[in-house]
Design an enzyme around this catalytic site. Structure first.
Site, PDB file in Angstrom:
ATOM      1  N   HIS A   1       7.153   4.723   1.185  1.00 21.42           N
ATOM      2  CA  HIS A   1       6.862   5.409   2.203  1.00 21.42           C
ATOM      3  C   HIS A   1       6.594   5.078   3.338  1.00 21.42           C
ATOM      4  O   HIS A   1       6.273   5.565   4.578  1.00 21.42           O
ATOM      5  CB  HIS A   1       5.669   6.406   1.903  1.00 21.42           C
ATOM      6  CG  HIS A   1       4.353   5.403   1.736  1.00 21.42           C
ATOM      7  ND1 HIS A   1       4.086   4.570   0.617  1.00 21.42           N
ATOM      8  CD2 HIS A   1       3.350   5.082   2.572  1.00 21.42           C
ATOM      9  CE1 HIS A   1       3.008   4.118   0.845  1.00 21.42           C
ATOM     10  NE2 HIS A   1       2.442   4.125   2.124  1.00 21.42           N
TER      11      HIS A   1
HETATM   12  C1  UD1 Z   1      -0.704   7.330   5.575  1.00 19.99           C
HETATM   13  C2  UD1 Z   1      -1.177   5.657   6.149  1.00 19.99           C
HETATM   14  C3  UD1 Z   1      -0.367   4.705   5.261  1.00 19.99           C
HETATM   15  C4  UD1 Z   1      -0.686   4.688   3.959  1.00 19.99           C
HETATM   16  C5  UD1 Z   1      -0.106   6.329   3.618  1.00 19.99           C
HETATM   17  C6  UD1 Z   1      -0.806   6.463   2.226  1.00 19.99           C
HETATM   18  C7  UD1 Z   1      -1.490   5.728   8.630  1.00 19.99           C
HETATM   19  C8  UD1 Z   1      -1.215   5.152   9.851  1.00 19.99           C
HETATM   20  N1  UD1 Z   1      -0.568   5.601   7.655  1.00 19.99           N
HETATM   21  O1  UD1 Z   1       0.766   7.108   5.923  1.00 19.99           O
HETATM   22  O2  UD1 Z   1      -1.059   3.541   6.038  1.00 19.99           O
HETATM   23  O3  UD1 Z   1      -0.132   4.030   3.320  1.00 19.99           O
HETATM   24  O4  UD1 Z   1      -0.892   7.405   4.289  1.00 19.99           O
HETATM   25  O5  UD1 Z   1       0.039   7.336   1.608  1.00 19.99           O
HETATM   26  O6  UD1 Z   1      -2.683   6.188   8.367  1.00 19.99           O
HETATM   27  N2  UD1 Z   1       2.544  14.836   4.891  1.00 19.99           N
HETATM   28  C9  UD1 Z   1       2.458  16.143   3.983  1.00 19.99           C
HETATM   29  N3  UD1 Z   1       1.317  16.294   3.382  1.00 19.99           N
HETATM   30  C10 UD1 Z   1       0.158  15.490   3.302  1.00 19.99           C
HETATM   31  C11 UD1 Z   1       0.309  14.436   4.060  1.00 19.99           C
HETATM   32  C12 UD1 Z   1       1.467  14.072   4.776  1.00 19.99           C
HETATM   33  O7  UD1 Z   1       3.611  16.867   3.838  1.00 19.99           O
HETATM   34  O8  UD1 Z   1      -0.646  15.965   2.515  1.00 19.99           O
HETATM   35  C13 UD1 Z   1       3.773  14.311   5.671  1.00 19.99           C
HETATM   36  C14 UD1 Z   1       3.626  15.106   6.848  1.00 19.99           C
HETATM   37  O9  UD1 Z   1       4.937  15.300   7.403  1.00 19.99           O
HETATM   38  C15 UD1 Z   1       3.267  13.956   7.890  1.00 19.99           C
HETATM   39  C16 UD1 Z   1       3.795  12.646   6.974  1.00 19.99           C
HETATM   40  O10 UD1 Z   1       3.764  13.251   5.743  1.00 19.99           O
HETATM   41  O11 UD1 Z   1       3.764  13.879   9.057  1.00 19.99           O
HETATM   42  C17 UD1 Z   1       3.012  11.315   7.202  1.00 19.99           C
HETATM   43  O12 UD1 Z   1       1.684  11.449   7.041  1.00 19.99           O
HETATM   44  P1  UD1 Z   1       0.560  10.424   7.622  1.00 19.99           P
HETATM   45  O13 UD1 Z   1      -0.734  10.736   7.044  1.00 19.99           O
HETATM   46  O14 UD1 Z   1       0.734  10.653   9.102  1.00 19.99           O
HETATM   47  O15 UD1 Z   1       1.123   9.132   7.314  1.00 19.99           O
HETATM   48  P2  UD1 Z   1       1.614   8.558   5.937  1.00 19.99           P
HETATM   49  O16 UD1 Z   1       3.050   8.291   6.034  1.00 19.99           O
HETATM   50  O17 UD1 Z   1       1.211   9.427   4.704  1.00 19.99           O
HETATM   51  N1  UDP Z   2      -0.280   6.436  -6.336  1.00 16.31           N
HETATM   52  C1  UDP Z   2      -0.585   7.784  -7.105  1.00 16.31           C
HETATM   53  N2  UDP Z   2       0.589   8.699  -7.349  1.00 16.31           N
HETATM   54  C2  UDP Z   2       1.921   8.649  -6.783  1.00 16.31           C
HETATM   55  C3  UDP Z   2       1.984   7.152  -5.921  1.00 16.31           C
HETATM   56  C4  UDP Z   2       0.843   6.481  -5.689  1.00 16.31           C
HETATM   57  O1  UDP Z   2      -1.580   8.100  -7.591  1.00 16.31           O
HETATM   58  O2  UDP Z   2       2.867   9.302  -6.843  1.00 16.31           O
HETATM   59  C5  UDP Z   2      -1.490   5.802  -6.196  1.00 16.31           C
HETATM   60  C6  UDP Z   2      -1.276   4.376  -6.699  1.00 16.31           C
HETATM   61  O3  UDP Z   2      -1.578   4.305  -8.140  1.00 16.31           O
HETATM   62  C7  UDP Z   2      -2.483   3.717  -5.832  1.00 16.31           C
HETATM   63  C8  UDP Z   2      -2.222   4.523  -4.352  1.00 16.31           C
HETATM   64  O4  UDP Z   2      -1.865   5.767  -4.659  1.00 16.31           O
HETATM   65  O5  UDP Z   2      -3.659   4.046  -6.308  1.00 16.31           O
HETATM   66  C9  UDP Z   2      -1.469   3.848  -3.463  1.00 16.31           C
HETATM   67  O6  UDP Z   2      -1.326   4.807  -2.441  1.00 16.31           O
HETATM   68  P1  UDP Z   2      -0.133   4.513  -1.184  1.00 16.31           P
HETATM   69  O7  UDP Z   2       0.986   3.949  -2.036  1.00 16.31           O
HETATM   70  O8  UDP Z   2       0.015   6.128  -1.062  1.00 16.31           O
HETATM   71  O9  UDP Z   2      -0.915   3.971  -0.150  1.00 16.31           O
HETATM   72  P2  UDP Z   2      -1.032   2.363   0.306  1.00 16.31           P
HETATM   73  O10 UDP Z   2      -1.463   1.576  -0.851  1.00 16.31           O
HETATM   74  O11 UDP Z   2       0.371   1.831   0.800  1.00 16.31           O
HETATM   75  O12 UDP Z   2      -1.716   2.473   1.574  1.00 16.31           O
END
Ligand code: UD1
Ligand code: UDP
Length: 359
Positions: free
Chosen positions: A205
Site C-alpha cells: 500500500h
Molecule cells: C496510511 C498511512 C500509512 C499507513 C497506512 C496504514 C499516512 C501518511 N499514511 O496510509 O503510513 O501505513 O495508513 O494502512 O498517514 N481509503 C479508503 N477507506 C479508508 C481509508 C482510506 O477508501 O477507510 C482510501 C482513500 O481513497 C484514501 C486512500 O485510501 O485517499 C489513502 O488513505 P490515507 O489514510 O490517506 O493513507 P493510507 O495509504 O491509508
Molecule cells: N492487517 C490486517 N488486515 C489486512 C492487512 C493488515 O489486519 O488485510 C494488519 C497487520 O496484521 C498489522 C497491521 O494491519 O497488524 C499493519 O497495518 P498496515 O500494513 O495497514 O500499516 P503499516 O504497519 O504499514 O503502517
C-alpha cells in the site's frame, strides 16, 4: 490523571490496545479514545475496535481522506477545538501516520504533553510521508517509547534528551501475543474456505509502490510469476484497490487471489501459516519476524532494521528479479529463520503504563 489516546489509521488500533489495557489495570487513570477518522471503512477501522476489544471511541473526528495538508489540517482543527474544552494530562500518539503528527502539533501548541509510542524509528528516507511524521512527532514529544535500541540511538543522535526516552519493546507484538491463540481457533475454518494447501501472503500500500503504474505493474508481474510456484493471497488496501481501478489494472492470474482487507484475526492466522510474506507494510515486517515467517519487503529501506538483522526480513527494493530469486530461495527451504528480539515479549504496554502512571 486524564489520558487521551489519538488514533486514526489501521495499524494504530493494534498499538493502542495494549497500552489502554495496561493503563486500565493501573487504576487512578481516566482514559479517552479519540478516533480521527483517517480510516473509516468498516474493514479498516470498526472491525479492529471489535476484534481487539477496544472501547468504542469517545469521539470520532470524521476527517476522512484528503491530501496530506488537508487531512493533517482537518485533524488539527477538530482536535484543537476538542482539547480546548477538555484538557488531558497526557496525549498518547502512535506510530507514524498523519493522525500522529497532527495530534502532536496541536498538543505542542496547547502545551499539553505528548507521549509517542513507537518512537525513534527512521528509514532516513524523507520521500516517505511517514518519515516526516516520525521526525516531527519525536521532536515534539515529552516522552518517547521505543520498540528497539536502534530507536534510542536515532533519538540520541538527533539531540533528544535520554531522560525522555524509554526502551519498552513492541506494542504491536503485545497484541499479537494476546490474540494469536484466538486467531488460531479460526484457522481450520479459514483454511477450508481458502482451499489452498500452501500459499504466500501479500500486502502492498505504499504510495511509492502502488500509486504509479510504472512501479506497480512490474511488481504485479513478479507476483504473477511467483504465483506459478506458490499461490498468493493479496488483501487489497483501499489505496491499492483505488489505484488499480484508476489505472485499469486487473491481474488475471488465477494464482493471485485478490481479496478485501481482512480483519486482524484472519490476517494473523493467514500470516502465521504462510510459507512467505511479501509486503511493504511496517507492521507486517515486525509480525512476520515474530512469527518466524520469511518476509520479502518491497522497499529500498526500512525503519525497522532489527527485522533484517535479527528477524526474517529481507529488503528487495525495486529489483523484481531479486524478489523472484529470494522467493525461490524461501520455497527451497533457505529462508531466514530469525531469532527472538529483546523486549518483543507481550509486555510493552505494561512498561509504558509503569512509566506514565507508576503504581
Ligand atoms: C496510511 C498511512 C500509512 C499507513 C497506512 C496504514 C499516512 C501518511 N499514511 O496510509 O503510513 O501505513 O495508513 O494502512 O498517514 N481509503 C479508503 N477507506 C479508508 C481509508 C482510506 O477508501 O477507510 C482510501 C482513500 O481513497 C484514501 C486512500 O485510501 O485517499 C489513502 O488513505 P490515507 O489514510 O490517506 O493513507 P493510507 O495509504 O491509508
Ligand atoms: N492487517 C490486517 N488486515 C489486512 C492487512 C493488515 O489486519 O488485510 C494488519 C497487520 O496484521 C498489522 C497491521 O494491519 O497488524 C499493519 O497495518 P498496515 O500494513 O495497514 O500499516 P503499516 O504497519 O504499514 O503502517
Amino acid at each position: 490523571m486524564l489520558i487521551f489516546h489519538v488514533v486514526g489509521a489501521r495499524p494504530n488500533f493494534m498499538k493502542v490496545a495494549p497500552v489502554m489495557a495496561a493503563l486500565g489495570e493501573q487504576g487512578r487513570v481516566e482514559q479517552r479514545l479519540v478516533h480521527t477518522g483517517q480510516h473509516y471503512d468498516a474493514n479498516m477501522s470498526e472491525i479492529f475496535i471489535r476484534q481487539l476489544g477496544l472501547p468504542e471511541p469517545d469521539v470520532n473526528l470524521e476527517v476522512g481522506s484528503g491530501s496530506h495538508a488537508v487531512q493533517t489540517a482537518e485533524i488539527m482543527m477538530r482536535l484543537e477545538e476538542m482539547l480546548l474544552l477538555q484538557r488531558p494530562d497526557w496525549v498518547l500518539v502512535y506510530g507514524d501516520v498523519n493522525s500522529t503528527a497532527a495530534a502532536s502539533l496541536v498538543c505542542a501548541k496547547l502545551l499539553i504533553p505528548v507521549a509517542h509510542v513507537e518512537a525513534g524509528l527512521r528509514s532516513f528516507d524523507r520521500t516517505m510521508p511517514e518519515e516526516i511524521n516520525r521526525l516531527v512527532t519525536d521532536q515534539l514529544a515529552s516522552l518517547l517509547f521505543t520498540p528497539s535500541s536502534d530507536g534510542n540511538e536515532n533519538l540520541l543522535r538527533e539531540g533528544i534528551p535520554p531522560s525522555k526516552v524509554h526502551l519498552v519493546g513492541n506494542v504491536m507484538i503485545d497484541t499479537l501475543v494476546r490474540l494469536l491463540p484466538k486467531a488460531e481457533e479460526r484457522w481450520d475454518a479459514l483454511r477450508k474456505e481458502l482451499g489452498l494447501a500452501s500459499y504466500g501472503l501479500v500486502t502492498l500500500h505504499r504510495p511509492s509502490n502502488v500509486d504509479e503504474p510504472a512501479k506497480f505493474r512490474p511488481i504485479l508481474t513478479a507476483l504473477e510469476d511467483i504465483g506459478q510456484h506458490l499461490p498468493l493471497v493479496f488483501p487489497l488496501h483501499p489505496r491499492t484497490r483505488q489505484r488499480m481501478a484508476a489505472h485499469g489494472i486487473a491481474p488475471a492470474s488465477a494464482h493471485l487471489h485478490l481479496v478485501e482487507p481482512l480483519g486482524y484475526l484472519d490476517f494473523l492466522a493467514l500470516q502465521h501459516h504462510a510459507r512467505l510474506v511479501i509486503t511493504d507494510s511496517g507492521g507486517v515486517q515486525e509480525e512476520s519476524t515474530f512469527l518466524g515467517v520469511p518476509c520479502l519487503t518491497v522497499r529500498e529501506n526500512t525503519e525497522r532494521p532489527i527485522t533484517m538483522t535479527l528477524g526474517t526480513n529481507t529488503l528487495v527494493g525495486e529489483d523484481m528479479a531479486l524478489l523472484r530469486r529470494e522467493a525461490g530461495h524461501i520455497l527451497a527451504g533457505q529462508g531466514k529463520k530469525g531469532a527472538d528480539i529483546p523486549l518483543w515479549d507481550g509486555q510493552a504496554g505494561r512498561r509504558i503504563a509503569d512509566v506514565l502512571a507508576p503504581r
